[in-house]
Design a protein around this motif. Structure first.
Motif, mmCIF file in Angstrom:
data_model
loop_
_atom_site.group_PDB
_atom_site.id
_atom_site.type_symbol
_atom_site.label_atom_id
_atom_site.label_comp_id
_atom_site.label_asym_id
_atom_site.label_seq_id
_atom_site.Cartn_x
_atom_site.Cartn_y
_atom_site.Cartn_z
ATOM 1 N N LEU A 23 0.748 -1.069 0.021
ATOM 2 C CA LEU A 23 0.037 0.046 -0.087
ATOM 3 C C LEU A 23 0.940 1.311 0.065
ATOM 4 N N ILE A 24 1.942 1.314 0.898
ATOM 5 C CA ILE A 24 2.630 2.468 0.986
ATOM 6 C C ILE A 24 3.495 2.726 -0.478
ATOM 7 N N ASP A 25 3.622 1.847 -1.421
ATOM 8 C CA ASP A 25 4.142 2.064 -2.715
ATOM 9 C C ASP A 25 3.309 2.622 -3.700
ATOM 10 N N LEU A 26 1.859 2.889 -3.426
ATOM 11 C CA LEU A 26 0.792 3.374 -4.044
ATOM 12 C C LEU A 26 0.794 4.759 -3.929
ATOM 13 N N PRO A 27 0.965 5.605 -5.056
ATOM 14 C CA PRO A 27 0.943 7.079 -4.845
ATOM 15 C C PRO A 27 -0.202 7.670 -4.266
ATOM 16 N N LEU A 28 -1.595 7.144 -4.377
ATOM 17 C CA LEU A 28 -2.533 7.586 -3.657
ATOM 18 C C LEU A 28 -2.514 7.522 -2.025
ATOM 19 N N MET A 29 -2.156 6.354 -1.560
ATOM 20 C CA MET A 29 -1.826 5.918 -0.409
ATOM 21 C C MET A 29 -0.687 6.892 0.179
ATOM 22 N N ARG A 30 0.437 7.036 -0.622
ATOM 23 C CA ARG A 30 1.475 7.696 0.089
ATOM 24 C C ARG A 30 1.000 9.244 0.263
ATOM 25 N N ARG A 31 0.246 9.937 -0.789
ATOM 26 C CA ARG A 31 -0.245 11.199 -0.614
ATOM 27 C C ARG A 31 -1.021 11.243 0.704
ATOM 28 N N GLN A 32 -1.897 10.346 0.806
ATOM 29 C CA GLN A 32 -2.777 10.188 2.191
ATOM 30 C C GLN A 32 -2.054 10.258 3.447
ATOM 31 N N LEU A 33 -1.145 9.589 3.441
ATOM 32 C CA LEU A 33 -0.198 9.417 4.576
ATOM 33 C C LEU A 33 0.499 10.617 4.947
ATOM 34 N N ALA A 34 1.043 11.185 3.684
ATOM 35 C CA ALA A 34 1.877 12.507 4.062
ATOM 36 C C ALA A 34 1.143 13.676 4.493
ATOM 37 N N LYS A 35 -0.244 13.580 4.097
ATOM 38 C CA LYS A 35 -1.197 14.712 4.681
ATOM 39 C C LYS A 35 -1.756 14.298 6.004
ATOM 40 N N MET A 36 -1.807 13.192 6.465
ATOM 41 C CA MET A 36 -1.990 12.644 7.718
ATOM 42 C C MET A 36 -0.757 12.963 8.826
ATOM 43 N N LEU A 37 0.303 12.679 7.953
ATOM 44 C CA LEU A 37 1.605 12.991 9.061
ATOM 45 C C LEU A 37 1.629 14.740 9.226
ATOM 46 N N VAL A 38 1.456 15.376 8.083
ATOM 47 C CA VAL A 38 1.411 16.947 8.423
ATOM 48 C C VAL A 38 0.455 17.172 9.605
ATOM 49 N N THR A 39 -0.620 16.708 9.533
ATOM 50 C CA THR A 39 -1.847 17.335 10.507
ATOM 51 C C THR A 39 -1.324 16.620 11.834
ATOM 52 N N ALA A 40 -0.889 15.340 11.853
ATOM 53 C CA ALA A 40 -0.428 14.947 13.307
ATOM 54 C C ALA A 40 0.646 15.615 13.834
ATOM 55 N N GLU A 41 1.756 16.069 13.164
ATOM 56 C CA GLU A 41 2.846 16.548 13.539
ATOM 57 C C GLU A 41 2.614 17.964 13.927
ATOM 58 N N GLN A 42 1.908 18.671 13.246
ATOM 59 C CA GLN A 42 1.734 20.254 13.662
ATOM 60 C C GLN A 42 0.842 20.176 14.964
ATOM 61 N N GLY A 43 -0.194 19.285 15.339
ATOM 62 C CA GLY A 43 -0.677 19.167 16.413
ATOM 63 C C GLY A 43 0.351 18.878 17.593
ATOM 64 N N ARG A 44 1.048 18.104 17.599
ATOM 65 C CA ARG A 44 2.093 17.716 18.220
ATOM 66 C C ARG A 44 3.136 18.734 18.960
ATOM 67 N N SER A 45 3.660 19.475 17.573
ATOM 68 C CA SER A 45 4.283 20.576 17.819
ATOM 69 C C SER A 45 3.513 21.871 18.753
ATOM 70 N N MET A 46 2.364 21.994 18.220
ATOM 71 C CA MET A 46 1.566 23.110 18.936
ATOM 72 C C MET A 46 1.489 22.816 20.386
ATOM 73 N N VAL A 47 1.123 21.408 20.658
ATOM 74 C CA VAL A 47 1.070 20.965 22.142
ATOM 75 C C VAL A 47 2.206 21.089 22.823
ATOM 76 N N PHE A 48 3.149 20.555 22.453
ATOM 77 C CA PHE A 48 4.622 20.599 23.106
ATOM 78 C C PHE A 48 4.886 22.074 23.390
ATOM 79 N N HIS A 49 4.742 22.906 22.099
ATOM 80 C CA HIS A 49 5.020 24.329 22.336
ATOM 81 C C HIS A 49 4.249 25.228 23.456
#
Length: 268
Positions: A23-49
């Motif tokens: 699945l991770i080698d499929l472009p659609l899934m990679r795009r979806q995971l990348a956008k999930m990562l952005v959202t999750a990590e910005q939340g983590r940064s904001m909470v820690f900060h």
């Protein structure tokens, strides 16, 4: 919950196959995971900060108390809403099994809804963001604080005009909306913009901190910061073709386990 959902989704996508590929080698899934990562990590940064700002406010720094006053409802508003989206996407990555209670996904999705209920409905919290601007001039305090972070970032990584300009525009929108009762309907849009722009500044600063601490240039958090600008604050024609390779930097991070220890260290 956001980070748990992303980590599980990356694991599942790495170990499941469809159409003869992981699945991770499929472009659609990679795009979806990348956008999930952005959202999750910005939340983590904001909470820690926000925790870092709280510590400074507890030491008696008056300006930081104002920064805390606006960052707290920003986090309550946006991270709680984003947790629901990321958790739902994580359930989808697992597939039908994700709906069954024997797996963690159903519980994570159910718990993700608690934040925007328990911490106050998102409309009320967004209005509280605007109230901090009108009554306490908290937006000015946040602008001053982020200017200091941006100076630290620039001293290590060089100028980041896209990051600073995004916050300037977002702050202008929130200021206008907060002081004009006829524009109350735009409050969620304005609060989301300031949250996203603030998180981009914070993640760029984290990148600079990691670089300074390790004496090696660290671009992961900077890549995420620009991912926020692209996916949360950038305009896009929904009928236009995507630019080739525009998310390659984000997709490469899908394979990278971001260390809790390194992020926590950078937030000190």
């Amino acid at each position: 919950m956001r980070v748990v959902s992303v980590n599980e989704s990356v694991f599942i996508a790495t170990n499941r196959t469809a159409f003869g590929k992981r699945l991770i080698d499929l472009p659609l899934m990679r795009r979806q995971l990348a956008k999930m990562l952005v959202t999750a990590e910005q939340g983590r940064s904001m909470v820690f900060h926000t925790a870092r700002v709280l510590e400074a406010a507890d030491r008696g720094e008056a300006n930081m108390a104002k920064v805390l006053r606006i960052m707290t409802p920003l986090v309550k508003f946006r991270t709680c809403r984003d947790a629901r989206k990321v958790a739902g996407d994580g359930m989808e990555v697992r597939g039908g099994c994700g709906y069954i209670e024997e797996w963690s996904d159903a519980r994570v999705l159910r718990d993700a809804h608690l934040g925007s209920i328990w911490e106050g409905t998102s409309n009320i919290v967004a209005l509280d963001v605007a109230r901090t601007v009108r009554r306490e001039d908290a937006l000015s305090a946040l602008e001053t604080y982020l200017a200091g972070l941006n100076e630290e970032t620039e001293s290590v990584l060089g100028s980041q005009p896209a990051v600073t300009e995004a916050f300037k525009r977002a702050a202008g929108l929130l200021h206008a909306v907060a002081h004009d009762p006829s524009r109350e309907v735009e409050t969620r849009q304005a609060a989301s913009a300031v949250y996203n722009a603030t998180s981009a500044s914070v993640m760029a600063w984290e990148s600079a901190r990691q670089t300074a601490l390790t004496n090696e240039r660290s671009n992961d958090r900077l890549v995420l910061a620009h991912g926020v600008l692209r996916h949360k604050l950038g305009s896009r024609d929904p009928l236009a073709a995507s630019q080739s390779g525009e998310d390659d930097d984000l997709m490469s991070l899908v394979h990278t386990t971001l260390s809790d220890a390194s992020i926590a260290e950078a937030a000190q």
